[in-house]
Every structure is written in C-alpha cells, then in structure tokens.
Scaffold this active site. Structure first.
Site, PDB file in Angstrom:
ATOM      1  N   ARG A  89      11.593  72.907 146.564  1.00  0.00           N
ATOM      2  CA  ARG A  89      12.244  72.075 147.581  1.00  0.00           C
ATOM      3  C   ARG A  89      12.222  72.734 148.961  1.00  0.00           C
ATOM      4  NH1 ARG A  89      16.003  67.694 146.886  1.00  0.00           N
ATOM      5  NH2 ARG A  89      16.534  67.792 149.065  1.00  0.00           N
ATOM      6  N   LYS A  90      11.893  74.011 149.014  1.00  0.00           N
ATOM      7  CA  LYS A  90      11.910  74.727 150.303  1.00  0.00           C
ATOM      8  C   LYS A  90      10.526  74.687 150.949  1.00  0.00           C
ATOM      9  CE  LYS A  90      15.812  75.883 148.364  1.00  0.00           C
ATOM     10  NZ  LYS A  90      17.124  75.376 148.581  1.00  0.00           N
ATOM     11  N   VAL A  91      10.422  75.237 152.149  1.00  0.00           N
ATOM     12  CA  VAL A  91       9.166  75.134 152.891  1.00  0.00           C
ATOM     13  C   VAL A  91       8.041  75.928 152.222  1.00  0.00           C
ATOM     14  CG1 VAL A  91       8.051  75.568 155.118  1.00  0.00           C
ATOM     15  CG2 VAL A  91      10.354  74.629 155.050  1.00  0.00           C
TER      16      VAL A  91
ATOM     17  N   HIS B  22      11.919  78.108 146.021  1.00  0.00           N
ATOM     18  CA  HIS B  22      11.956  76.941 145.134  1.00  0.00           C
ATOM     19  C   HIS B  22      11.101  75.835 145.768  1.00  0.00           C
ATOM     20  CE1 HIS B  22      13.661  73.240 143.434  1.00  0.00           C
ATOM     21  NE2 HIS B  22      13.908  73.980 142.384  1.00  0.00           N
TER      22      HIS B  22
END
Ligand SMILES: *Cc1c(COP(=O)(O)O)cnc(C)c1O
Length: 378
Positions: free
Chosen positions: A184-186, A182
């Site tokens: 929002r992840k790295v 997603h």
C-alpha cells in the site's frame, strides 16, 4: 451504463526488473538477510538523508524496536495520534507502555505541538509522530518541542518515502524513523520495513535487536574464514528482512523519484478537477513541505449533501475502489478500554474523508470519470 471501469485504490508498481532481481537472489543461494539487505539499507538511508538504515520485517516491527531502543515499558506514556493505521498505537502496547491519543490538525491530519502539549503528563516519555498518508508533519516544530520537553521522538514515516520537509527528505534529521515497504506504500518489498538513525551506536543495537540479540550477524559469521562464536547479549527478536525482499527493494528505490513525481502530478490533477465542487476539500501540501501523496484524501464539508459512506458505495457501484479515510484507533474494539481526551478533529476526519485511487495506472480520463461522479453527488 456502458462504462465498465475497474479502478483499484492502489496498485504497487512492480516490473520485470523486480522479478529478475528476486530471481537473482534466489539463484545466489543466499536468501536470508545478507549482502542485498546491507546494500538496500545503505541506499535507502542515503535516499532519506539518514546515516544508517536497519532493515526489518515491517514498519510495525520497526516501531517496536524504536520503542525498545528508548527503553520504554510499563508505566510510561507514549503520545500517538489515534488517526493512524493501528500499528502505531499497537507498538506502544508491545513494550507494555500506554498509548495516549492526541488530536491532529484538520488540514494535514498530523500531530502539532499544541495537540501533543494538551495530553502531556509527568509520565510522558516519548511521542510517535506520523507523516500522515505522506503529508509531512512540521519536523522543525515537533523535533524542537520534543527536545525542549525531554521526550524521545519516534517518526512513523511508513508512508513518507519521497516526502519532503523544509526542502529535505522527510526523514532527514530524525533521531529515529520507521518506514514501511508494504504494497500500500509508495515503495514495496512485499512486506518489509526500515529503521533509520544517524547514530552508529543506535544502529548497532538495532541490528542486534532484530537478530536475536546476537553480537555478530549470521551473514558476517558465514562470510568469515575463521569460525566465529556468537554471543546473545540480550533477549531480542527475529525481525529480519530477506535478501529476496531487499533485491526487490533496491530496484524499487531506483523508481522512487519517478513514482513520487507521477503521484504529485496526479494529485495536482485531482486538486484542479475538484476545485469547483463546493464542500470537497482535497489534501494539499503544507507550507513547510511536500507530500508524496501516498494517500490522496478528500474531506467532505457542508454544503456537499452526500455522506461519505454513500459516496463510497456509489463509487464502488461504478467500478471505483475508494476507501474510507484514515482510521482512528480509539474507535476500534481493541482500544475500547481506553477513554481518551476528546478527539474532535480525528473523529471528523475519519468519519468524513475518503481516499481516492492514485497509482501509476490511473489516467487523466479516470480522474475525470471519478470526479464527475463526485460532482453528481454534490
Ligand atoms: C502502513 C503503516 C504502518 C504499518 O506498516 P507495516 O509495514 O505494514 O507494518 C504503520 N504506520 C503507518 C502510519 C502506516 O501507514
């Protein structure tokens, strides 16, 4: 006030390379799960020290399949942290099992052997342990305890690509780990996830579970010169990733080391800038590992005199988009029907922490600007 900054909490690092890779996948005419997904699975598994990767549509579906793999269902209890994105607990309910909330360690936000042991019952069948915001849990301690207790351990590594534990990637040695792509992840593929396992038979079952229970994938059927008649071996799901997403993921994977290095440098910057503010405790690496600092949170303690929500509001007024700390599922209406054992540390962290902006566009100057506001509110 002349400073009109706008600092978002997170921006995915997407470049022209990702755009070209996605366009190539489209031009190839094969846009569903195909050769790019297969390559992404292999390369991602290698990057996190696993033998096999099975790409899926999200980490939420990855967690669901991990629980199906373990045959969990009604009457089974699965220990999870309440302090996590709500998908961790929801996955347990998808299979009809009961999530049992355990408390976490104040410094890492992670489950420990003691907090798990405190809520273990004869009905406990599995544990989902989260590498919280990228901070690895103690893999050696939890994997050993789960084995001693005869419980399955599913690792929610949604945030942990590029984190390490005991000198290895956080997923290395995990029986089953679930990852998220997603934004929002790295690493991101828009939406997307992965299950990693070392066992080839488990990987075969996972491949089947994500694709309607078919014994041969649509891509393999298409590639075969002979007609292939598939069979549907069990009732399963459509949790596939597309080749367009995998094309983006392959480019993102090449950025992983650089992104993590940059996040760690920015985290160190915050840690040193915050050092002289009494009552603000920034997240740090645990003794056994390193975080990718997917989320950089700060816990507010006495004698700091401004409450978390006021701090967030003041930051927002000055153009800084911070976030409340990690949520606690048991405080949400969806879980109003459960009455867990007391979770004092979970409630403390979710009430008194905030997540500061951290991404490739954050400059040292932005960090000073943000920390100066926090100092004014001290
Ligand atoms: C983001 C996240 C998930 C869900 O990931 P999706 O890919 O959005 O489904 C699950 N668990 C944790 C800990 C997360 O942070």
């Amino acid at each position: 006030m002349s400073d009109v900054r706008k600092i978002p909490v997170m921006i995915p690092m997407l470049g022209e390379e990702e755009a070209l890779a996605a366009a190539d996948a489209v031009r190839s005419g094969w846009v569903a799960q195909g050769p790019r997904v297969a390559r992404f699975e292999q390369e991602f598994a290698t990057a996190v020290g696993a033998a096999q990767g099975v790409a899926v549509s999200s980490c939420t579906t990855a967690l669901h399949l991990a629980l199906v793999l373990h045959g969990l269902g009604p009457g089974d209890e699965v220990i999870v942290p309440s302090l996590s994105f709500i998908a961790t607990a929801n996955a347990v309910r998808y299979v009809g099992a009961t999530p049992i909330f355990a408390d976490v360690d104040l410094a890492t936000g992670n489950l420990t052997v003691e907090t798990i042991d405190a809520v273990r019952t004869p009905r406990t069948r599995a544990i989902i342990a989260v590498h919280q915001g990228g901070v690895p849990f103690d893999t050696a301690a939890l994997r050993k305890a789960a084995e001693d207790w005869g419980l399955a351990l599913v690792e929610d590594a949604a945030c942990a690509a590029g984190s390490t534990a005991y000198g290895q990637p956080a997923g290395t040695g995990a029986a089953v780990a679930a990852w998220s792509f997603h934004p929002r992840k790295v690493l991101t593929t828009g939406e997307g996830g992965m299950v990693t396992v070392d066992d080839a038979e488990l990987a075969t079952r996972l491949r089947r579970l994500r694709e309607h229970g078919m014994n041969v994938s649509a891509a393999d059927r298409h590639a075969s010169a002979q007609p292939v008649l598939e069979a549907y071996l069990e009732t399963a799901y459509n949790y596939r990733m597309t080749d367009i997403q995998a094309a983006v993921g392959l480019v993102q994977l090449g950025r992983l080391a650089g992104l993590v290095g940059q996040r760690r440098a920015l985290a160190a910057g915050y840690q040193s800038l915050l050092a002289d503010i009494d009552g603000l405790v920034p997240v740090r690496d645990p003794a056994y590992g390193q975080s990718n600092f997917q989320s950089f949170w700060v816990l507010i303690n006495a004698p700091y005199r401004t409450g978390r929500d006021e701090v967030l509001a003041e930051l927002a007024r000055r153009g800084v988009s911070a976030r409340r700390g990690i949520m606690a599922a048991h405080l949400e209406p969806a879980y109003a029907d459960v009455s867990p054992a007391p979770l004092p540390v979970t409630e403390r962290i979710t009430r008194d922490s905030l997540i500061l902006p951290l991404h490739h566009k954050v400059t040292e100057d932005d960090q000073r600007y943000i920390v100066d506001i926090l100092r004014e509110l001290a």
